[in-house]
Design an enzyme around this catalytic site. Structure first.
Site, PDB file in Angstrom:
ATOM      1  N   THR A 128      68.227 -17.538 -11.131  1.00 25.66           N
ATOM      2  CA  THR A 128      68.836 -16.205 -11.199  1.00 25.66           C
ATOM      3  C   THR A 128      70.245 -16.242 -11.789  1.00 25.66           C
ATOM      4  O   THR A 128      70.967 -17.239 -11.638  1.00 25.66           O
ATOM      5  CB  THR A 128      68.897 -15.604  -9.772  1.00 25.66           C
ATOM      6  OG1 THR A 128      69.755 -14.472  -9.770  1.00 25.66           O
ATOM      7  CG2 THR A 128      69.435 -16.596  -8.744  1.00 25.66           C
ATOM      8  N   ASP A 129      70.636 -15.130 -12.388  1.00 26.47           N
ATOM      9  CA  ASP A 129      72.012 -15.008 -12.900  1.00 26.47           C
ATOM     10  C   ASP A 129      73.034 -15.017 -11.762  1.00 26.47           C
ATOM     11  O   ASP A 129      74.233 -15.203 -11.998  1.00 26.47           O
ATOM     12  CB  ASP A 129      72.166 -13.738 -13.767  1.00 26.47           C
ATOM     13  CG  ASP A 129      71.867 -12.423 -13.055  1.00 26.47           C
ATOM     14  OD1 ASP A 129      71.511 -12.430 -11.855  1.00 26.47           O
ATOM     15  OD2 ASP A 129      71.986 -11.363 -13.713  1.00 26.47           O
ATOM     16  N   GLU A 130      72.560 -14.820 -10.516  1.00 24.93           N
ATOM     17  CA  GLU A 130      73.497 -14.735  -9.395  1.00 24.93           C
ATOM     18  C   GLU A 130      74.197 -16.064  -9.125  1.00 24.93           C
ATOM     19  O   GLU A 130      75.220 -16.108  -8.453  1.00 24.93           O
ATOM     20  CB  GLU A 130      72.786 -14.209  -8.139  1.00 24.93           C
ATOM     21  CG  GLU A 130      72.126 -12.874  -8.424  1.00 24.93           C
ATOM     22  CD  GLU A 130      71.742 -12.041  -7.220  1.00 24.93           C
ATOM     23  OE1 GLU A 130      72.277 -12.273  -6.132  1.00 24.93           O
ATOM     24  OE2 GLU A 130      70.903 -11.134  -7.395  1.00 24.93           O
ATOM     25  N   TYR A 152      72.158 -16.347  -0.445  1.00 22.32           N
ATOM     26  CA  TYR A 152      71.035 -16.361  -1.394  1.00 22.32           C
ATOM     27  C   TYR A 152      71.429 -17.118  -2.657  1.00 22.32           C
ATOM     28  O   TYR A 152      70.743 -18.065  -3.071  1.00 22.32           O
ATOM     29  CB  TYR A 152      70.597 -14.928  -1.735  1.00 22.32           C
ATOM     30  CG  TYR A 152      69.700 -14.857  -2.966  1.00 22.32           C
ATOM     31  CD1 TYR A 152      68.450 -15.487  -2.993  1.00 22.32           C
ATOM     32  CD2 TYR A 152      70.101 -14.164  -4.121  1.00 22.32           C
ATOM     33  CE1 TYR A 152      67.627 -15.436  -4.123  1.00 22.32           C
ATOM     34  CE2 TYR A 152      69.292 -14.110  -5.249  1.00 22.32           C
ATOM     35  CZ  TYR A 152      68.054 -14.749  -5.248  1.00 22.32           C
ATOM     36  OH  TYR A 152      67.254 -14.701  -6.369  1.00 22.32           O
ATOM     37  N   LYS A 156      69.988 -20.676  -4.196  1.00 19.17           N
ATOM     38  CA  LYS A 156      69.376 -20.802  -5.527  1.00 19.17           C
ATOM     39  C   LYS A 156      70.137 -21.844  -6.359  1.00 19.17           C
ATOM     40  O   LYS A 156      69.531 -22.630  -7.090  1.00 19.17           O
ATOM     41  CB  LYS A 156      69.353 -19.449  -6.244  1.00 19.17           C
ATOM     42  CG  LYS A 156      68.400 -18.429  -5.664  1.00 19.17           C
ATOM     43  CD  LYS A 156      66.927 -18.849  -5.714  1.00 19.17           C
ATOM     44  CE  LYS A 156      66.358 -18.892  -7.116  1.00 19.17           C
ATOM     45  NZ  LYS A 156      64.905 -19.226  -7.110  1.00 19.17           N
ATOM     46  N   ASN A 181      68.497  -9.155 -12.915  1.00 20.21           N
ATOM     47  CA  ASN A 181      67.693  -8.309 -12.012  1.00 20.21           C
ATOM     48  C   ASN A 181      66.447  -7.779 -12.712  1.00 20.21           C
ATOM     49  O   ASN A 181      66.543  -7.232 -13.807  1.00 20.21           O
ATOM     50  CB  ASN A 181      68.513  -7.094 -11.558  1.00 20.21           C
ATOM     51  CG  ASN A 181      69.591  -7.460 -10.575  1.00 20.21           C
ATOM     52  OD1 ASN A 181      70.451  -8.286 -10.871  1.00 20.21           O
ATOM     53  ND2 ASN A 181      69.558  -6.862  -9.402  1.00 20.21           N
TER      54      ASN A 181
HETATM   55  P1  NAD Z   1      59.718 -11.938  -3.985  1.00 23.04           P
HETATM   56  O1  NAD Z   1      60.584 -11.951  -2.783  1.00 23.04           O
HETATM   57  O2  NAD Z   1      59.066 -10.671  -4.417  1.00 23.04           O
HETATM   58  O3  NAD Z   1      58.520 -13.003  -3.801  1.00 23.04           O
HETATM   59  C1  NAD Z   1      58.739 -14.295  -3.338  1.00 23.04           C
HETATM   60  C2  NAD Z   1      57.365 -14.938  -3.122  1.00 23.04           C
HETATM   61  O4  NAD Z   1      57.570 -16.272  -2.659  1.00 23.04           O
HETATM   62  C3  NAD Z   1      56.516 -14.217  -2.065  1.00 23.04           C
HETATM   63  O5  NAD Z   1      55.182 -14.111  -2.507  1.00 23.04           O
HETATM   64  C4  NAD Z   1      56.614 -15.133  -0.849  1.00 23.04           C
HETATM   65  O6  NAD Z   1      55.480 -15.050   0.000  1.00 23.04           O
HETATM   66  C5  NAD Z   1      56.744 -16.489  -1.519  1.00 23.04           C
HETATM   67  N1  NAD Z   1      57.410 -17.480  -0.650  1.00 23.04           N
HETATM   68  C6  NAD Z   1      58.577 -17.335   0.031  1.00 23.04           C
HETATM   69  N2  NAD Z   1      58.861 -18.456   0.710  1.00 23.04           N
HETATM   70  C7  NAD Z   1      57.857 -19.336   0.429  1.00 23.04           C
HETATM   71  C8  NAD Z   1      57.596 -20.672   0.828  1.00 23.04           C
HETATM   72  N3  NAD Z   1      58.414 -21.331   1.669  1.00 23.04           N
HETATM   73  N4  NAD Z   1      56.485 -21.272   0.342  1.00 23.04           N
HETATM   74  C9  NAD Z   1      55.632 -20.627  -0.493  1.00 23.04           C
HETATM   75  N5  NAD Z   1      55.824 -19.354  -0.872  1.00 23.04           N
HETATM   76  C10 NAD Z   1      56.934 -18.720  -0.431  1.00 23.04           C
HETATM   77  O7  NAD Z   1      60.597 -12.560  -5.151  1.00 23.04           O
HETATM   78  P2  NAD Z   1      60.733 -12.172  -6.693  1.00 23.04           P
HETATM   79  O8  NAD Z   1      61.667 -11.050  -6.829  1.00 23.04           O
HETATM   80  O9  NAD Z   1      59.389 -12.102  -7.278  1.00 23.04           O
HETATM   81  O10 NAD Z   1      61.482 -13.475  -7.236  1.00 23.04           O
HETATM   82  C11 NAD Z   1      60.742 -14.589  -7.696  1.00 23.04           C
HETATM   83  C12 NAD Z   1      61.692 -15.663  -8.168  1.00 23.04           C
HETATM   84  O11 NAD Z   1      62.516 -15.147  -9.215  1.00 23.04           O
HETATM   85  C13 NAD Z   1      62.655 -16.155  -7.084  1.00 23.04           C
HETATM   86  O12 NAD Z   1      62.824 -17.534  -7.229  1.00 23.04           O
HETATM   87  C14 NAD Z   1      63.952 -15.412  -7.384  1.00 23.04           C
HETATM   88  O13 NAD Z   1      65.068 -16.147  -6.958  1.00 23.04           O
HETATM   89  C15 NAD Z   1      63.883 -15.303  -8.890  1.00 23.04           C
HETATM   90  N6  NAD Z   1      64.596 -14.165  -9.493  1.00 23.04           N
HETATM   91  C16 NAD Z   1      64.375 -12.893  -9.007  1.00 23.04           C
HETATM   92  C17 NAD Z   1      65.008 -11.828  -9.639  1.00 23.04           C
HETATM   93  C18 NAD Z   1      64.762 -10.401  -9.193  1.00 23.04           C
HETATM   94  O14 NAD Z   1      65.396  -9.481  -9.708  1.00 23.04           O
HETATM   95  N7  NAD Z   1      63.850 -10.129  -8.279  1.00 23.04           N
HETATM   96  C19 NAD Z   1      65.861 -12.047 -10.717  1.00 23.04           C
HETATM   97  C20 NAD Z   1      66.047 -13.364 -11.177  1.00 23.04           C
HETATM   98  C21 NAD Z   1      65.398 -14.408 -10.551  1.00 23.04           C
HETATM   99  P1  TYD Z   2      69.383  -5.622  -5.103  1.00 23.63           P
HETATM  100  O1  TYD Z   2      68.169  -4.945  -5.620  1.00 23.63           O
HETATM  101  O2  TYD Z   2      69.463  -6.017  -3.689  1.00 23.63           O
HETATM  102  O3  TYD Z   2      69.627  -6.868  -6.076  1.00 23.63           O
HETATM  103  P2  TYD Z   2      70.886  -7.905  -6.127  1.00 23.63           P
HETATM  104  O4  TYD Z   2      71.803  -7.640  -5.012  1.00 23.63           O
HETATM  105  O5  TYD Z   2      70.204  -9.209  -5.989  1.00 23.63           O
HETATM  106  O6  TYD Z   2      71.510  -7.671  -7.467  1.00 23.63           O
HETATM  107  O7  TYD Z   2      70.633  -4.694  -5.413  1.00 23.63           O
HETATM  108  C1  TYD Z   2      70.912  -4.248  -6.721  1.00 23.63           C
HETATM  109  C2  TYD Z   2      72.246  -3.530  -6.679  1.00 23.63           C
HETATM  110  O8  TYD Z   2      72.126  -2.357  -5.867  1.00 23.63           O
HETATM  111  C3  TYD Z   2      73.335  -4.362  -6.037  1.00 23.63           C
HETATM  112  O9  TYD Z   2      74.577  -4.093  -6.705  1.00 23.63           O
HETATM  113  C4  TYD Z   2      73.390  -3.859  -4.612  1.00 23.63           C
HETATM  114  C5  TYD Z   2      73.012  -2.395  -4.764  1.00 23.63           C
HETATM  115  N1  TYD Z   2      72.279  -1.814  -3.604  1.00 23.63           N
HETATM  116  C6  TYD Z   2      72.675  -0.591  -3.088  1.00 23.63           C
HETATM  117  O10 TYD Z   2      73.636   0.044  -3.559  1.00 23.63           O
HETATM  118  N2  TYD Z   2      71.980  -0.095  -2.016  1.00 23.63           N
HETATM  119  C7  TYD Z   2      70.935  -0.751  -1.463  1.00 23.63           C
HETATM  120  O11 TYD Z   2      70.339  -0.252  -0.471  1.00 23.63           O
HETATM  121  C8  TYD Z   2      70.525  -2.008  -2.025  1.00 23.63           C
HETATM  122  C9  TYD Z   2      69.372  -2.768  -1.440  1.00 23.63           C
HETATM  123  C10 TYD Z   2      71.230  -2.508  -3.094  1.00 23.63           C
END
Ligand code: NAD
Ligand code: TYD
Length: 341
Positions: A128-130, A152, A156, A181
């Site tokens: 992630t970019d985070e 988090y 990561k 995101n």
């Molecule tokens: P999500 O929370 O929707 O899904 C996570 C999945 O991992 C779920 O199916 C969960 O059951 C599984 N999981 C959790 N712990 C586990 C474990 N110990 N063993 C096996 N499975 C497990 O997440 P997402 O948003 O789809 O993110 C997927 C990946 O992409 C993550 O690594 C996250 O850090 C990364 N990522 C997410 C975003 C975003 O915006 N959502 C952006 C950049 C990177």
């Molecule tokens: P989120 O979807 O939790 O992603 P991340 O924090 O990993 O970027 O949040 C996206 C943005 O929205 C972040 O700046 C936090 C903000 N946010 C709110 O303002 N209200 C909310 O209830 C949530 C969950 C996030």
């Protein structure tokens, strides 16, 4: 045939990637390995299980369980691991960091150990970019230092650093992508965009943190999946690639866009106390992945429009999630946080 283990494949991005990979690679067999935490959901893969009976297998398991991972890899003759599995929600990491460390750091270590022991062809880490922390000006390049600020992002970053250590010390063939995101179908409705869309559909207030001027690069999930796929196919071993649209949007503008698309009033916006340590802005330099031939296909406007439409059309998917554990979490996270303007 090549067999790919997709860990976390029942989550949001993982399930979109599984669908994309099976459509794109006729010669792939996909084994989804997922613990099915609250965020994992077999509904995300219902159509996939139906359409690809011969090339899709589901195994329930924890990435931190070495024996179970080895068992799945051996049983299905896996050559490549693509790791999406993680605990992913920043707000939950502020409540209970322990499981983030267990999955995102220790779980990544276990997968790397298995890749090393069984001499897998490839290990790809979805990050992630985070990990760069907030960038108030400019854009993060892959060479930048990691300045994590939440449990988090720290977890990561720990996973990323372990990947690089296994590449350097043991020659495990690793690549990493750092995505911005994601928005789109099948995102668990605790994340801002699906939370706001589904609340707005039901005329429930949208809890906007702080002044709403924080910025994120909201990319469409399929663009991210294509970026990951390009890196898995063409990325150089031991390298990191940022994947994002390159355009940042303030949360208040994202919120207005959702309400406009749904024809709902801005009065639904409920300012709430800010998230502790809230990163003000993320922004990525994505020139490295673009040199591999990738580019995003969706603007923010297209991405948010398709996303809102999907949640309007798929209430069957999200309505049953907003019950039970979700409501308990929601209360814990938001109760008493309202700020009067
Ligand atoms: P999500 O929370 O929707 O899904 C996570 C999945 O991992 C779920 O199916 C969960 O059951 C599984 N999981 C959790 N712990 C586990 C474990 N110990 N063993 C096996 N499975 C497990 O997440 P997402 O948003 O789809 O993110 C997927 C990946 O992409 C993550 O690594 C996250 O850090 C990364 N990522 C997410 C975003 C975003 O915006 N959502 C952006 C950049 C990177
Ligand atoms: P989120 O979807 O939790 O992603 P991340 O924090 O990993 O970027 O949040 C996206 C943005 O929205 C972040 O700046 C936090 C903000 N946010 C709110 O303002 N209200 C909310 O209830 C949530 C969950 C996030």
């Amino acid at each position: 045939m090549k067999t790919v283990l997709i860990t976390g494949g029942a989550g949001f991005i993982g399930s979109n990637y599984v669908r994309y990979a099976l459509q794109t690679h006729d010669d792939w067999r996909v084994v989804v390995y997922d613990k099915l935490t609250y965020a994992g959901n077999l509904d995300n893969l219902r159509d996939v299980a139906e359409a690809y009976k011969d090339r899709y297998i589901f195994v329930r398991g924890d990435i931190a369980d070495r024996e179970a991972v080895v068992g799945a890899v051996r049983a299905h003759d896996v050559g490549t691991i693509i790791n999406f599995a993680a605990d992913t929600h920043v707000d939950r990491s502020l409540m209970e960091p322990g499981s983030f460390i267990m999955t995102d750091v220790y779980g990544t270590y276990v997968l790397l150990e298995v890749a090393r022991e069984l001499k897998l062809e490839r290990y790809h880490q979805v990050s992630t970019d985070e990990v760069y922390g907030q960038v108030l000006t400019g854009r993060s390049t892959e060479e930048d230092k990691l300045h994590t600020r939440s449990p988090y992002s720290a977890s990561k970053a720990g996973g990323d650093l372990m990947c690089m250590a296994y590449y350097t010390s043991f020659g495990v063939p690793v690549t990493i992508t750092r995505g911005s995101n994601n928005i789109g179908p099948y995102q668990y409705p605790e994340k801002a965009v699906p939370l706001f869309v589904t609340n707005a559909i039901d005329d429930i207030p949208l809890p906007l943190y702080g002044d709403g001027r924080q910025q994120r690069d909201y990319q469409f999930v399929l663009d991210h999946c294509e970026g990951i796929d390009v890196v898995v196919e063409k990325g150089q071993l031991g390298e990191v690639y940022n994947v994002g649209s390159g355009t940042e949007t303030a949360n208040i503008d994202m919120t207005h866009a959702i309400l406009d698309l749904l024809g709902k009033p801005y009065s639904l916006i409920q300012p709430v106390t800010d998230r502790p340590g809230h990163d003000r802005r993320y922004a990525l330099d994505t020139s490295k992945v673009r040199q591999l031939g990738w580019s995003n296909r969706h603007s923010f406007e297209q991405a948010i429009e398709q996303t809102v439409r999907w949640y309007v059309d798929n209430a069957w998917w999200w309505r049953k999630l907003k019950t039970g554990e979700y409501l308990a979490y929601y209360k814990r996270q938001y109760a008493g946080r309202e700020v009067k303007e």
